[in-house]
Write a protein that holds these residues in place. Structure first.
Motif, PDB file in Angstrom:
ATOM      1  N   UNK A   1       0.860  -1.174   0.000  1.00  0.00           N
ATOM      2  CA  UNK A   1       0.000   0.000   0.000  1.00  0.00           C
ATOM      3  C   UNK A   1       0.905   1.235   0.000  1.00  0.00           C
ATOM      4  N   UNK A   2       0.576   2.203  -0.783  1.00  0.00           N
ATOM      5  CA  UNK A   2       1.400   3.404  -0.889  1.00  0.00           C
ATOM      6  C   UNK A   2       1.236   4.296   0.335  1.00  0.00           C
ATOM      7  N   UNK A   3       2.177   5.233   0.488  1.00  0.00           N
ATOM      8  CA  UNK A   3       2.117   6.188   1.592  1.00  0.00           C
ATOM      9  C   UNK A   3       0.811   6.981   1.554  1.00  0.00           C
ATOM     10  N   UNK A   4       0.417   7.386   0.334  1.00  0.00           N
ATOM     11  CA  UNK A   4      -0.839   8.131   0.140  1.00  0.00           C
ATOM     12  C   UNK A   4      -2.014   7.332   0.692  1.00  0.00           C
ATOM     13  N   UNK A   5      -2.070   6.047   0.368  1.00  0.00           N
ATOM     14  CA  UNK A   5      -3.170   5.205   0.840  1.00  0.00           C
ATOM     15  C   UNK A   5      -3.110   4.988   2.348  1.00  0.00           C
ATOM     16  N   UNK A   6      -1.884   4.898   2.904  1.00  0.00           N
ATOM     17  CA  UNK A   6      -1.754   4.749   4.360  1.00  0.00           C
ATOM     18  C   UNK A   6      -2.280   5.979   5.075  1.00  0.00           C
ATOM     19  N   UNK A   7      -1.955   7.172   4.554  1.00  0.00           N
ATOM     20  CA  UNK A   7      -2.454   8.413   5.153  1.00  0.00           C
ATOM     21  C   UNK A   7      -3.967   8.480   5.062  1.00  0.00           C
ATOM     22  N   UNK A   8      -4.516   8.091   3.924  1.00  0.00           N
ATOM     23  CA  UNK A   8      -5.964   8.112   3.730  1.00  0.00           C
ATOM     24  C   UNK A   8      -6.630   7.142   4.695  1.00  0.00           C
ATOM     25  N   UNK A   9      -6.074   5.962   4.832  1.00  0.00           N
ATOM     26  CA  UNK A   9      -6.628   4.969   5.748  1.00  0.00           C
ATOM     27  C   UNK A   9      -6.585   5.492   7.187  1.00  0.00           C
ATOM     28  N   UNK A  10      -5.477   6.127   7.563  1.00  0.00           N
ATOM     29  CA  UNK A  10      -5.351   6.694   8.910  1.00  0.00           C
ATOM     30  C   UNK A  10      -6.407   7.770   9.139  1.00  0.00           C
ATOM     31  N   UNK A  11      -6.689   8.567   8.125  1.00  0.00           N
ATOM     32  CA  UNK A  11      -7.730   9.582   8.254  1.00  0.00           C
ATOM     33  C   UNK A  11      -9.106   8.940   8.422  1.00  0.00           C
ATOM     34  N   UNK A  12      -9.372   7.867   7.686  1.00  0.00           N
ATOM     35  CA  UNK A  12     -10.650   7.162   7.869  1.00  0.00           C
ATOM     36  C   UNK A  12     -10.741   6.590   9.280  1.00  0.00           C
ATOM     37  N   UNK A  13      -9.638   6.031   9.786  1.00  0.00           N
ATOM     38  CA  UNK A  13      -9.624   5.491  11.149  1.00  0.00           C
ATOM     39  C   UNK A  13      -9.992   6.587  12.141  1.00  0.00           C
ATOM     40  N   UNK A  14      -9.343   7.742  11.997  1.00  0.00           N
ATOM     41  CA  UNK A  14      -9.580   8.846  12.925  1.00  0.00           C
ATOM     42  C   UNK A  14     -11.022   9.349  12.862  1.00  0.00           C
ATOM     43  N   UNK A  15     -11.521   9.560  11.661  1.00  0.00           N
ATOM     44  CA  UNK A  15     -12.895  10.062  11.514  1.00  0.00           C
ATOM     45  C   UNK A  15     -13.909   9.038  12.019  1.00  0.00           C
ATOM     46  N   UNK A  16     -13.723   7.790  11.662  1.00  0.00           N
ATOM     47  CA  UNK A  16     -14.683   6.760  12.072  1.00  0.00           C
ATOM     48  C   UNK A  16     -14.687   6.532  13.574  1.00  0.00           C
ATOM     49  N   UNK A  17     -13.552   6.747  14.212  1.00  0.00           N
ATOM     50  CA  UNK A  17     -13.514   6.590  15.667  1.00  0.00           C
ATOM     51  C   UNK A  17     -14.519   7.542  16.310  1.00  0.00           C
ATOM     52  N   UNK A  18     -14.490   8.812  15.892  1.00  0.00           N
ATOM     53  CA  UNK A  18     -15.427   9.778  16.463  1.00  0.00           C
ATOM     54  C   UNK A  18     -16.854   9.532  16.003  1.00  0.00           C
ATOM     55  N   UNK A  19     -17.036   9.326  14.711  1.00  0.00           N
ATOM     56  CA  UNK A  19     -18.391   9.156  14.168  1.00  0.00           C
ATOM     57  C   UNK A  19     -19.047   7.902  14.742  1.00  0.00           C
ATOM     58  N   UNK A  20     -18.305   6.816  14.848  1.00  0.00           N
ATOM     59  CA  UNK A  20     -18.868   5.578  15.409  1.00  0.00           C
ATOM     60  C   UNK A  20     -19.249   5.758  16.875  1.00  0.00           C
ATOM     61  N   UNK A  21     -18.423   6.480  17.621  1.00  0.00           N
ATOM     62  CA  UNK A  21     -18.733   6.749  19.028  1.00  0.00           C
ATOM     63  C   UNK A  21     -20.002   7.581  19.142  1.00  0.00           C
TER      64      UNK A  21
END
Length: 106
Positions: A1-21
């Protein structure tokens, strides 16, 4: 997975943590969901799973649209930090973002 995709995935993790809560709290506070309530819509209670399924199948744009649906439909009030993450995702995907009828990107 490219660096770009890793950053995007990390952003989804961060956003979903709050939204899911926030989503879990909304369901807990409501109790049994009436059929005509905004939280009765398909794809909200299990929204994080749906977002990850799209991300895992290289459909980040659709995943992002579903994430925004999860925020806008109930509606959920997200933090400024989450809004910043959503803006980063939008810029990466080159997609507009509207949260509660307000455009936050571009």
């Amino acid at each position: 997975m490219s660096h770009h995709n890793n950053d995007l995935r990390a952003d989804f993790v961060e956003a979903l943590k709050e939204v899911s809560t926030l989503m879990s709290i909304a369901y807990e506070q409501l109790g049994p969901v009436p059929d005509d309530h905004a939280l009765a819509q398909a794809g909200l209670e299990n929204g994080a799973e749906i977002v990850w399924d799209y991300v895992d199948h290289n459909e980040a744009g659709v995943a992002f649209e579903h994430l925004l649906y999860m925020i806008n439909e109930p509606p959920l009030v997200v933090s400024d930090e989450c809004t910043s993450v959503l803006t980063r995702i939008a810029k990466t995907l080159q997609m507009p973002v509207t949260v509660h009828g307000k455009s936050i990107f571009p």
